[in-house]
Design a protein around this motif. Structure first.
Motif, PDB file in Angstrom:
ATOM      1  N   MET A 200     -11.379  -8.190 -45.420  1.00  0.00           N
ATOM      2  CA  MET A 200     -10.718  -9.472 -45.627  1.00  0.00           C
ATOM      3  C   MET A 200      -9.905  -9.872 -44.397  1.00  0.00           C
ATOM      4  SD  MET A 200     -11.829 -10.708 -48.415  1.00  0.00           S
ATOM      5  CE  MET A 200     -10.753 -12.151 -48.493  1.00  0.00           C
ATOM      6  N   ARG A 201      -9.355  -8.902 -43.685  1.00  0.00           N
ATOM      7  CA  ARG A 201      -8.657  -9.215 -42.431  1.00  0.00           C
ATOM      8  C   ARG A 201      -9.652  -9.664 -41.364  1.00  0.00           C
ATOM      9  NH1 ARG A 201      -6.873  -4.845 -40.312  1.00  0.00           N
ATOM     10  NH2 ARG A 201      -7.042  -3.327 -42.000  1.00  0.00           N
ATOM     11  N   THR A 202     -10.799  -8.989 -41.309  1.00  0.00           N
ATOM     12  CA  THR A 202     -11.831  -9.368 -40.337  1.00  0.00           C
ATOM     13  C   THR A 202     -12.351 -10.773 -40.615  1.00  0.00           C
ATOM     14  OG1 THR A 202     -12.546  -7.080 -39.981  1.00  0.00           O
ATOM     15  CG2 THR A 202     -14.120  -8.817 -39.444  1.00  0.00           C
ATOM     16  N   LYS A 207     -12.434 -12.669 -36.449  1.00  0.00           N
ATOM     17  CA  LYS A 207     -12.672 -11.714 -35.360  1.00  0.00           C
ATOM     18  C   LYS A 207     -13.966 -10.961 -35.663  1.00  0.00           C
ATOM     19  CE  LYS A 207      -7.754 -11.225 -34.316  1.00  0.00           C
ATOM     20  NZ  LYS A 207      -6.575 -10.310 -34.239  1.00  0.00           N
ATOM     21  N   PHE A 208     -15.058 -11.659 -35.534  1.00  0.00           N
ATOM     22  CA  PHE A 208     -16.333 -11.161 -36.027  1.00  0.00           C
ATOM     23  C   PHE A 208     -16.885  -9.977 -35.246  1.00  0.00           C
ATOM     24  CE2 PHE A 208     -16.840 -15.763 -37.458  1.00  0.00           C
ATOM     25  CZ  PHE A 208     -16.383 -15.483 -38.739  1.00  0.00           C
ATOM     26  N   ARG A 209     -16.431  -9.775 -34.024  1.00  0.00           N
ATOM     27  CA  ARG A 209     -16.889  -8.603 -33.265  1.00  0.00           C
ATOM     28  C   ARG A 209     -16.586  -7.316 -34.036  1.00  0.00           C
ATOM     29  NH1 ARG A 209     -17.374  -8.269 -27.650  1.00  0.00           N
ATOM     30  NH2 ARG A 209     -16.070 -10.112 -27.435  1.00  0.00           N
ATOM     31  N   LEU A 237     -22.352 -18.187 -36.652  1.00  0.00           N
ATOM     32  CA  LEU A 237     -21.166 -18.870 -36.117  1.00  0.00           C
ATOM     33  C   LEU A 237     -20.894 -18.509 -34.659  1.00  0.00           C
ATOM     34  CD1 LEU A 237     -18.785 -18.429 -39.183  1.00  0.00           C
ATOM     35  CD2 LEU A 237     -19.802 -20.567 -38.397  1.00  0.00           C
ATOM     36  N   ASP A 238     -21.731 -17.678 -34.074  1.00  0.00           N
ATOM     37  CA  ASP A 238     -21.515 -17.226 -32.702  1.00  0.00           C
ATOM     38  C   ASP A 238     -21.449 -18.409 -31.737  1.00  0.00           C
ATOM     39  OD1 ASP A 238     -21.698 -14.676 -30.854  1.00  0.00           O
ATOM     40  OD2 ASP A 238     -22.959 -16.208 -29.908  1.00  0.00           O
ATOM     41  N   GLY A 239     -20.468 -18.348 -30.842  1.00  0.00           N
ATOM     42  CA  GLY A 239     -20.328 -19.389 -29.823  1.00  0.00           C
ATOM     43  C   GLY A 239     -19.636 -20.641 -30.288  1.00  0.00           C
ATOM     44  N   ARG A 240     -19.052 -20.617 -31.487  1.00  0.00           N
ATOM     45  CA  ARG A 240     -18.357 -21.785 -32.031  1.00  0.00           C
ATOM     46  C   ARG A 240     -16.926 -21.414 -32.398  1.00  0.00           C
ATOM     47  NH1 ARG A 240     -22.464 -25.415 -33.889  1.00  0.00           N
ATOM     48  NH2 ARG A 240     -24.523 -24.440 -33.827  1.00  0.00           N
ATOM     49  N   SER A 241     -16.043 -22.360 -32.210  1.00  0.00           N
ATOM     50  CA  SER A 241     -14.685 -22.152 -32.710  1.00  0.00           C
ATOM     51  C   SER A 241     -14.717 -22.318 -34.222  1.00  0.00           C
ATOM     52  CB  SER A 241     -13.713 -23.161 -32.085  1.00  0.00           C
ATOM     53  OG  SER A 241     -14.061 -24.484 -32.441  1.00  0.00           O
ATOM     54  N   VAL A 242     -13.993 -21.464 -34.918  1.00  0.00           N
ATOM     55  CA  VAL A 242     -13.991 -21.518 -36.379  1.00  0.00           C
ATOM     56  C   VAL A 242     -12.567 -21.469 -36.900  1.00  0.00           C
ATOM     57  CG1 VAL A 242     -16.273 -20.468 -36.621  1.00  0.00           C
ATOM     58  CG2 VAL A 242     -14.253 -19.012 -36.575  1.00  0.00           C
ATOM     59  N   ARG A 271     -16.613 -16.942 -27.639  1.00  0.00           N
ATOM     60  CA  ARG A 271     -17.001 -16.346 -28.910  1.00  0.00           C
ATOM     61  C   ARG A 271     -18.466 -15.922 -28.937  1.00  0.00           C
ATOM     62  NH1 ARG A 271     -13.487 -16.590 -32.926  1.00  0.00           N
ATOM     63  NH2 ARG A 271     -15.132 -16.447 -34.489  1.00  0.00           N
ATOM     64  N   HIS A 272     -19.087 -15.810 -27.763  1.00  0.00           N
ATOM     65  CA  HIS A 272     -20.422 -15.222 -27.685  1.00  0.00           C
ATOM     66  C   HIS A 272     -20.237 -13.709 -27.623  1.00  0.00           C
ATOM     67  CE1 HIS A 272     -22.841 -18.820 -27.383  1.00  0.00           C
ATOM     68  NE2 HIS A 272     -22.068 -19.292 -26.421  1.00  0.00           N
ATOM     69  N   PHE A 273     -20.161 -13.080 -28.793  1.00  0.00           N
ATOM     70  CA  PHE A 273     -19.751 -11.691 -28.858  1.00  0.00           C
ATOM     71  C   PHE A 273     -20.789 -10.706 -28.327  1.00  0.00           C
ATOM     72  CE2 PHE A 273     -17.046 -13.261 -32.559  1.00  0.00           C
ATOM     73  CZ  PHE A 273     -15.924 -13.402 -31.739  1.00  0.00           C
ATOM     74  N   LEU A 274     -22.048 -11.096 -28.280  1.00  0.00           N
ATOM     75  CA  LEU A 274     -23.080 -10.165 -27.818  1.00  0.00           C
ATOM     76  C   LEU A 274     -23.431 -10.365 -26.362  1.00  0.00           C
ATOM     77  CD1 LEU A 274     -25.565 -10.041 -30.844  1.00  0.00           C
ATOM     78  CD2 LEU A 274     -23.527  -8.672 -30.392  1.00  0.00           C
TER      79      LEU A 274
END
Length: 275
Positions: A200-202, A207-209, A237-242, A271-274
């Motif tokens: 739930m914190r994630t 902070k999807f990473r 949602l990668d690469g987008r502000s959320v 936010r491109h985590f990969l």
């Protein structure tokens, strides 16, 4: 246009005709379902992409439900009169399958066998359909592949949806831990409430990473249900502000139930985590 995303749950007891009064014990969750349905209804998506842990699942392949429509009911829970039929976005499933084939990614309709809707799909739609019905569905299962590949699938889904110009939303169906109370249906393990607090914190922070950092051993001990579903959502949602909004969370019946809404802003390269 990507209109937003929702993390939801899928306990059959939440359905009034199944719960027969027991659903009132999770009123916070029912309110969360209805809030999520209201948000989706206001945005009026033409396409809803839904990932479910109870859809067809392979060890090394992501199954996308094929065909033009599907039917399901809650007869296994004693409520056969509660049924639904959905219309699939056949063009989207075709394009996603071929996009994944071209990228040598194991996902598509090639091995689709189960035409009957699963509880992970039907419970969220039970609430959504009370508020909004003017959509087509794409239903996607999880797999035994690494978490990073679930994230990549989310990226591919978003790419195909945007290339087709759909007005779409993503619904990630999944319960949290199943072992949160000694008197619950699955007993208690300390990893249960630990997982719920952590996930739930994630998901509530965006902070999807962090989703990729959960160890498989811990996930197994926590008896989680939706982690891979949530990871696909994160990839979409990668690469987008959320802007996440935690709507509800409880474990009253010994199983964790959470609802989180995601408003989408502008593209955000950080936010491109990969990458």
């Amino acid at each position: 246009m990507f209109l937003g995303a929702v993390m939801v749950l899928h306990p059959p007891v939440a359905v009034r005709e199944i719960g027969k009064g027991e659903e009132k014990k999770i009123q916070t969750t029912l309110d969360g379902f209805r809030k999520a349905a209201e948000v989706i209804a206001k945005k009026k998506p033409e396409l809803i992409i839904l990932t479910s842990p109870h859809a067809v699942m392979y060890r090394d392949y992501f199954n996308v439900s094929g065909g033009h429509s599907a039917y399901g009911d809650f007869s296994r829970y004693g409520a056969s009169r509660v049924s639904m039929e959905v219309s699939y976005d056949h063009q989207f499933t075709y394009e996603l399958t071929h996009y994944c084939l071209n990228h040598h990614f194991p996902c598509g309709t090639l091995y689709d066998q189960e035409k009957y809707l699963d509880q992970g799909t039907m419970v969220p739609l039970y609430f959504l359909n009370q508020a909004y019905r003017d959509y087509q569905l794409v239903r996607i299962g999880l797999s035994g592949l690494p978490l990073v590949m679930h994230y990549q699938l989310g990226e591919y889904i978003a790419h195909v949806a945007e290339s087709l110009g759909r007005r779409w939303m993503f619904v990630a169906s999944g319960d949290l831990s199943h072992c949160q109370k000694a008197d619950g249906p699955y007993g208690f393990h300390p990893e249960g409430p630990e997982y719920d607090d952590r996930i739930m914190r994630t998901m509530g922070s965006g902070k999807f990473r962090e989703l990729l950092e959960y160890e498989e051993g811990f996930l197994e001990k926590a008896e989680e249900c939706g982690h891979r579903s949530f990871t696909i959502l994160a990839g979409a949602l990668d690469g987008r502000s959320v802007k996440p909004e935690v709507i509800s969370h409880e474990a009253t019946l010994g199983v964790g139930y959470g609802v989180v809404l995601y408003e989408i802003g502008k593209e955000d390269p950080s936010r491109h985590f990969l990458k």
